[in-house]
Scaffold this motif. Structure first.
Motif, mmCIF file in Angstrom:
data_model
loop_
_atom_site.group_PDB
_atom_site.id
_atom_site.type_symbol
_atom_site.label_atom_id
_atom_site.label_comp_id
_atom_site.label_asym_id
_atom_site.label_seq_id
_atom_site.Cartn_x
_atom_site.Cartn_y
_atom_site.Cartn_z
ATOM 1 N N LEU A 115 0.819 -1.211 0.000
ATOM 2 C CA LEU A 115 0.000 0.000 0.000
ATOM 3 C C LEU A 115 0.856 1.265 0.000
ATOM 4 O O LEU A 115 0.601 2.193 -0.761
ATOM 5 N N LEU A 116 1.892 1.303 0.854
ATOM 6 C CA LEU A 116 2.664 2.530 0.992
ATOM 7 C C LEU A 116 3.993 2.234 1.677
ATOM 8 O O LEU A 116 4.048 1.417 2.595
ATOM 9 N N ARG A 162 -12.364 6.466 9.061
ATOM 10 C CA ARG A 162 -12.152 7.853 8.627
ATOM 11 C C ARG A 162 -12.110 8.779 9.845
ATOM 12 O O ARG A 162 -11.207 9.620 9.974
ATOM 13 N N LYS A 181 -4.158 7.453 2.448
ATOM 14 C CA LYS A 181 -3.966 7.040 1.043
ATOM 15 C C LYS A 181 -5.095 6.113 0.631
ATOM 16 O O LYS A 181 -5.658 6.259 -0.453
ATOM 17 N N TYR A 182 -5.444 5.168 1.481
ATOM 18 C CA TYR A 182 -6.526 4.240 1.188
ATOM 19 C C TYR A 182 -7.838 5.003 0.968
ATOM 20 O O TYR A 182 -8.554 4.764 0.007
ATOM 21 N N LEU A 184 -8.264 8.055 0.099
ATOM 22 C CA LEU A 184 -8.203 8.927 -1.079
ATOM 23 C C LEU A 184 -8.224 8.166 -2.416
ATOM 24 O O LEU A 184 -8.618 8.719 -3.434
ATOM 25 N N THR A 185 -7.759 6.918 -2.390
ATOM 26 C CA THR A 185 -7.585 6.210 -3.665
ATOM 27 C C THR A 185 -8.538 5.050 -3.906
ATOM 28 O O THR A 185 -8.687 4.635 -5.048
ATOM 29 N N LYS A 186 -9.154 4.521 -2.872
ATOM 30 C CA LYS A 186 -10.044 3.370 -3.056
ATOM 31 C C LYS A 186 -11.472 3.831 -3.298
ATOM 32 O O LYS A 186 -11.948 4.735 -2.629
ATOM 33 N N GLN A 187 -12.130 3.199 -4.243
ATOM 34 C CA GLN A 187 -13.537 3.510 -4.529
ATOM 35 C C GLN A 187 -14.426 2.708 -3.590
ATOM 36 O O GLN A 187 -14.254 1.507 -3.452
ATOM 37 N N HIS A 188 -15.384 3.369 -2.957
ATOM 38 C CA HIS A 188 -16.305 2.694 -2.028
ATOM 39 C C HIS A 188 -17.723 2.946 -2.447
ATOM 40 O O HIS A 188 -18.196 3.986 -2.656
#
Length: 188
Positions: A115-116, A162, A181-182, A184-188
């Motif tokens: 992930l990072l 969050r 990062k998760y 901001l970048t993952k679609q939910h």
């Protein structure tokens, strides 16, 4: 990934190294370095640590596996990601992360991906922290804690994750950054 730009400063030349303190969890060295402009710094101190690993673990029900434990440096209990030190010979960073998740929480399995990667403090420390995303983890058994660990396990929703990351309930910057990062970048 190459982040080098044509006008980047040049690396320093290490002229000498003296170890001031060497213990398994604390190693400090004093380097004598020469800057590209010729200036010499006789006492540049570096803390040496092995790599660290963190895990952002998600169950099939979209619950995030967090822990809480006391941290004596700040004298508080806060939320954290399951995490640990990559200190076993022959173990990859991912294997270390899988082991830490299972030991601290009892969870495992799932699909794993990087992930990072971050530096805790690139000016004064030599190690990196790798965070892994583990999706679809399941409870495999009980915790397998070291004698000095007292850890409680908490499953939280995406909204709770969050809030925890944003309201100060998690203070460890190396844990908050991969969560952000998760988010901001993952679609939910």
């Amino acid at each position: 990934m190459n982040n080098t730009l044509k006008d980047d400063p040049q690396a320093w030349n290490t002229l000498g190294t003296n170890y001031l303190y060497r213990k398994p969890w604390l190693t400090m060295r004093q380097d004598t370095v020469q800057l590209p402009n010729g200036r010499v710094i006789d006492d540049y101190y570096i803390w040496e640590y092995p790599p660290w690993v963190n895990v952002l673990a998600v169950t099939p029900e979209q619950q995030f596996v967090l822990i809480r434990q006391y941290r004596h440096g700040i004298g508080r209990v806060n939320y954290e990601l399951p995490a640990g030190v990559h200190d076993k010979q022959g173990e990859s960073l991912m294997e270390s992360a899988k082991r830490e998740l299972h030991e601290e929480t009892g969870y495992g399995g799932g699909r794993w991906s990087p992930l990072l990667e971050l530096s805790p403090n690139p000016a004064l420390q030599n190690n990196l922290t790798s965070t892994w995303l583990a999706e679809g983890v399941e409870l495999l058994g009980g915790q397998q804690l070291d004698a000095t660990e007292e850890i409680s396990v908490h499953l939280v929703s995406l909204d709770e994750l969050r809030s925890i990351a944003l309201d100060g309930s998690m203070l460890q910057a190396l844990h908050v950054a991969p969560i952000l990062k998760y988010l901001l970048t993952k679609q939910h």
